[in-house]
Design a protein around this motif. Sequence first.
Motif, PDB file in Angstrom:
ATOM      1  N   SER A  29       9.317   6.805  -0.849  1.00 58.70           N
ATOM      2  CA  SER A  29       9.784   6.310  -2.145  1.00 58.70           C
ATOM      3  C   SER A  29       8.590   5.972  -3.027  1.00 58.70           C
ATOM      4  O   SER A  29       7.469   5.768  -2.547  1.00 58.70           O
ATOM      5  N   GLY A  30       8.848   5.904  -4.334  1.00 58.57           N
ATOM      6  CA  GLY A  30       7.787   5.568  -5.269  1.00 58.57           C
ATOM      7  C   GLY A  30       7.203   4.196  -4.993  1.00 58.57           C
ATOM      8  O   GLY A  30       5.989   3.984  -5.071  1.00 58.57           O
TER       9      GLY A  30
ATOM     10  N   SER B 279       2.630   1.090  -2.751  1.00 61.19           N
ATOM     11  CA  SER B 279       2.142   0.026  -1.870  1.00 61.19           C
ATOM     12  C   SER B 279       1.066   0.532  -0.921  1.00 61.19           C
ATOM     13  O   SER B 279       0.249  -0.247  -0.435  1.00 61.19           O
ATOM     14  N   LEU B 280       1.045   1.830  -0.650  1.00 63.02           N
ATOM     15  CA  LEU B 280       0.057   2.399   0.271  1.00 63.02           C
ATOM     16  C   LEU B 280      -1.211   2.868  -0.427  1.00 63.02           C
ATOM     17  O   LEU B 280      -2.239   3.071   0.228  1.00 63.02           O
ATOM     18  N   THR B 281      -1.150   3.075  -1.734  1.00 61.83           N
ATOM     19  CA  THR B 281      -2.279   3.688  -2.433  1.00 61.83           C
ATOM     20  C   THR B 281      -2.882   2.817  -3.522  1.00 61.83           C
ATOM     21  O   THR B 281      -3.930   3.172  -4.069  1.00 61.83           O
TER      22      THR B 281
ATOM     23  N   PHE C 228      -5.821   0.024   0.795  1.00 64.82           N
ATOM     24  CA  PHE C 228      -5.794   1.380   1.311  1.00 64.82           C
ATOM     25  C   PHE C 228      -5.518   1.480   2.809  1.00 64.82           C
ATOM     26  O   PHE C 228      -6.390   1.886   3.602  1.00 64.82           O
ATOM     27  N   PRO C 229      -4.318   1.144   3.240  1.00 63.89           N
ATOM     28  CA  PRO C 229      -3.978   1.219   4.671  1.00 63.89           C
ATOM     29  C   PRO C 229      -3.928   2.639   5.220  1.00 63.89           C
ATOM     30  O   PRO C 229      -3.923   2.809   6.440  1.00 63.89           O
ATOM     31  N   LEU C 230      -3.884   3.657   4.362  1.00 64.26           N
ATOM     32  CA  LEU C 230      -3.879   5.031   4.866  1.00 64.26           C
ATOM     33  C   LEU C 230      -5.214   5.407   5.498  1.00 64.26           C
ATOM     34  O   LEU C 230      -5.293   6.362   6.275  1.00 64.26           O
ATOM     35  N   LEU C 231      -6.278   4.679   5.178  1.00 63.67           N
ATOM     36  CA  LEU C 231      -7.579   4.953   5.773  1.00 63.67           C
ATOM     37  C   LEU C 231      -7.587   4.565   7.245  1.00 63.67           C
ATOM     38  O   LEU C 231      -7.099   3.503   7.614  1.00 63.67           O
TER      39      LEU C 231
END
Length: 765
Positions: A331-332, A337-339, A345-348
Amino acid sequence: MSNIPETGRTRRVTIRLVVLQILVLSLLATLGGRLWYLQVRNASVYTAKATGNHIREVVDPAVRGEILDASGRVLAGNETRLVVSVSRTSLLQQKDGGKAVLGRLAGVLGMQAKDVQEKVRLCDSKTQQPCWNGSPYQPIPVTKEATTQQAMQIMERREDFPGVTAQPTAVRRYTGAEGANLAQVLGYLSPVTDDEVTKTADKKGQDRYLPADQIGRAGLESVYDRDLRGTAGITKLNVDNLGRVIGTADTVAPQTGDNLVTSIDARVQKVVEDNLAQAMNDARNTFDKVTNRNYEADSGAAVVMDVHTGRIVAMASAPTYDPNLWVGGISGKDYQSLTSKDSNFPLLNRAIQGQSAPGSTFKVISTTAAVQAGYSLDGHYDCPKSLTIGGREFKNFESENFGQISLEKALEVSCDTVFYGLAYDQWMKDGGIKPKKDPGDWFFKTAHEFGLGAKTGIDLPAEVPGRVPDRQWKQSFYDNNKDAWCAQAQKGGTSFSDQIARENCVDGYQMRAGDAVNFAIGQGDTLVTPVQMARIYSALANGGTFYRPTIAKAVISPGGDLVREVAPHEDAKFPGDAKLLSYIDQATAGVITSGTAAWKFAGAGWPQNKIELHAKTGTAEVEGKQTTSWLTTYSKDYAVVMTISQGGTGSGGSGDAIRRIYQALYGVDDKGNVDASKALLPSPQAELPKFNPDGTAIIKQASDRAGAPAPALLAPVPLAADAPAPAWAQPTAFVDPPQPTGGTVPYAAADTALEPTRGPGRGRA
């Protein structure tokens, strides 16, 4: 007498008629040749194309293979869900473009109409997530969590929902086995793009992407996508000129993807994640006397590596996220919230992408470099409270003066000034500010021999290489930044950065004395990653072999048969001799018993006489931030490394957490008693899991190996107040984006999280 011919035509008219006749005949000949070419010469080609215009392909996606831990627990699997999908082709045939249908669908699904519309719009350069980046002709999933009642409403009122389908489909599910998160290690899926479909249209089997395919975009899902994806089934339908189905031309059944067995132990992973979270939480409640506020502890990472093979037993990165957010299309709100910058930056995956100065954990490399440069292991070296080099005072931690000490003692108490002195002396031997033609550069050469400044080759995408700021890097960095430094210097500012800019504008390419001595204690422009340090300390533990870190152990067929095994790979050897290796081994054991980590291990009851541990603490200073905590350790079986950005001292920030990880591994209680029945993994698991005839793994209980399962050591701790809820045969099986070699290119938002700014400060224990 008239000169007009009997025909009534002049000579000019006759010529024109002849030219016209020739032109007509030429056109007829060309047309005839073209008809012959199309109808005779290439008849078979165009017949096939014409036939293809009456063929439509219906794709039956393959069930994706599972990702398993070392014992066979499912980390990433599949579950059957009711998926509601929308056909854009059908929507576009409606007068309002399907707006009314999407509105009614949103009402049935309990969603906002805007959210449904965003999910079915196509991604392009101007449209960001959420959007559909797959084929516009493939049904687009709106939700994969529809209830039976919602599906019945849609299917019973087909006239109100043209182009909408609801049917059971196997979808990805990240199980959180044993409570382990593993988001950055596992990765996530997303649909293929039109470009990907087009580029592989002429290929066959797994090399061809079909519009319905979901492919790995991060983590293991990406690296081993070819193994996991399987082969989609295709049914070719004959249709008439109105698009109506008149028969079936061919059918190819889908083939389930293979399963991937990893070296991860889900139980150990849970312990590591919890203890990293606890350490960060404790740091946030600890006062920093330097900055007069509590430590921020904004991010961190931890790695547990099998020292005998380089296999990763656990890998944690914080902050983290719930990988199931990507299932069915993110979802948007969740994507934001992830970016966003506020998310940190939890995607790192900070275990392989988080870069920072290593501080005093680097001193095992400096010790090796000093010995290679000719300094004696048996010698004694001055450890004063400070040294003045190049007009600048370089202090020892808390201005301690240990007098004349050995290199072993220097490692044990983490004496900075010993290494300052060694590095400065070697810098002078190399010619100082006017270096020799071929300077020894032992400290920089040895760092490269330890694998720093290069990727480890771990089977995860987007690993970063870190940095060894040697002479070549200094020159390259100067060439790329000279103009910016000189422009800043001309402004005449008085800040610290202005002073540095003035110096660098003039001779930033030079290897100054300060650069050399800072490098010797893991400071300055040096950057390492946690997985690099785990690899180094594993080599110290196993006798000097640098293994390539790996997570995958084997690829297994859906029926449980071995497809291929991922064998350990030796990359290099320790650059010193056995005597030096033993010397470092003894010194790092002293760090546990009487050195900088003793208060967290020997002082806390660790049974060193039964399970010998080795360690090196590091507290790296970062310009404009609080200190980075580093603790690198090893036993005869495992290397355990933890780092916390803005988390305090090495032992103070990470000591308790790493001790508790070892307690869980070996079954040690808080009083130092060893109970093998409570050990999670007293030795690394070498064998592959066994499988039932249906392909499911036979999970061994803890009692099958080491008795009853260990009790939970910690309750889960939130990582941050604003954190979101919770073909490998060669290393070229995956491709990373090219890494810059230095320059003035501004850091992206994500780069900021990797601690790109460092000051000229010193490392501490």
